[in-house]
Design a protein around this motif. Structure first.
Motif, mmCIF file in Angstrom:
data_model
loop_
_atom_site.group_PDB
_atom_site.id
_atom_site.type_symbol
_atom_site.label_atom_id
_atom_site.label_comp_id
_atom_site.label_asym_id
_atom_site.label_seq_id
_atom_site.Cartn_x
_atom_site.Cartn_y
_atom_site.Cartn_z
ATOM 1 N N GLU A 10 2.348 1.738 -3.495
ATOM 2 C CA GLU A 10 1.192 2.467 -4.445
ATOM 3 C C GLU A 10 0.909 4.035 -3.907
ATOM 4 O O GLU A 10 0.809 4.662 -4.953
ATOM 5 N N ALA A 11 0.810 4.180 -2.600
ATOM 6 C CA ALA A 11 0.645 5.713 -2.347
ATOM 7 C C ALA A 11 1.611 6.475 -2.914
ATOM 8 O O ALA A 11 1.387 7.506 -3.354
ATOM 9 N N TYR A 12 3.015 5.947 -2.827
ATOM 10 C CA TYR A 12 4.321 6.777 -3.266
ATOM 11 C C TYR A 12 4.035 6.922 -4.848
ATOM 12 O O TYR A 12 4.131 8.039 -5.119
ATOM 13 N N ASP A 68 0.911 -1.327 0.059
ATOM 14 C CA ASP A 68 0.077 -0.261 0.051
ATOM 15 C C ASP A 68 0.767 1.191 0.210
ATOM 16 O O ASP A 68 0.591 2.330 -0.737
#
Length: 146
Positions: free
Chosen positions: A6-8, A3
């Motif tokens: 993906e957020a990065y 997660d």
């Protein structure tokens, strides 16, 4: 992919989008004052203190040759002057003229007005922006690190 990865990835994509949109709006603002963003950036760097073309290029992360071209144009237009550099005989210092300071002040005023409008429309606070900046600075430091 985790997660956080993906957020990065999404954050980086948004930062690129923000940078591109900001460049386009800055170019439009600069054009209303008869300038370009490249000239605006060099004027901004020179507002702190006289500097060599190479130092301005390093500060902006640009090639010295591209900054040299902008510097030559600013000198030709009376917005900057060349002054002797006591530390390097062949690399003069660039410094703003009073006309250069006035041009920069006009750009900053127009930019501030536009950014105030954008920030109000986004409904963001200084605290949110500073928190976001802190995260970005940590990421930059990690990317530049050992």
């Amino acid at each position: 992919m985790t997660d956080v990865q993906e957020a990065y990835r999404l954050l980086v994509a948004d930062v690129y989008e923000l940078a591109g949109t900001s460049r386009r709006t800055s170019e439009a603002i600069a054009a209303t004052a008869g300038q370009t963003t490249a000239r605006w950036h060099v004027l901004s760097v020179l507002s702190g203190a006289p500097s060599t073309v190479a130092a301005v290029a390093r500060r902006l992360g640009l090639a010295r040759q591209s900054v040299q071209r902008v510097a030559d144009d600013l000198v030709a237009d009376g917005l900057a002057d060349r002054a002797p550099n006591p530390d390097h005989r062949t690399a003069p210092l660039l410094e703003l003229t009073s006309a250069g300071r006035a041009a920069l002040a006009a750009l900053v005023e127009r930019g501030d007005a536009d950014r105030a409008r954008v920030l109000a429309a986004a409904g963001t606070s200084a605290e949110e922006l500073l928190a976001c900046r802190e995260v970005l600075r940590r990421l930059v430091a990690a990317l530049d690190g050992p």
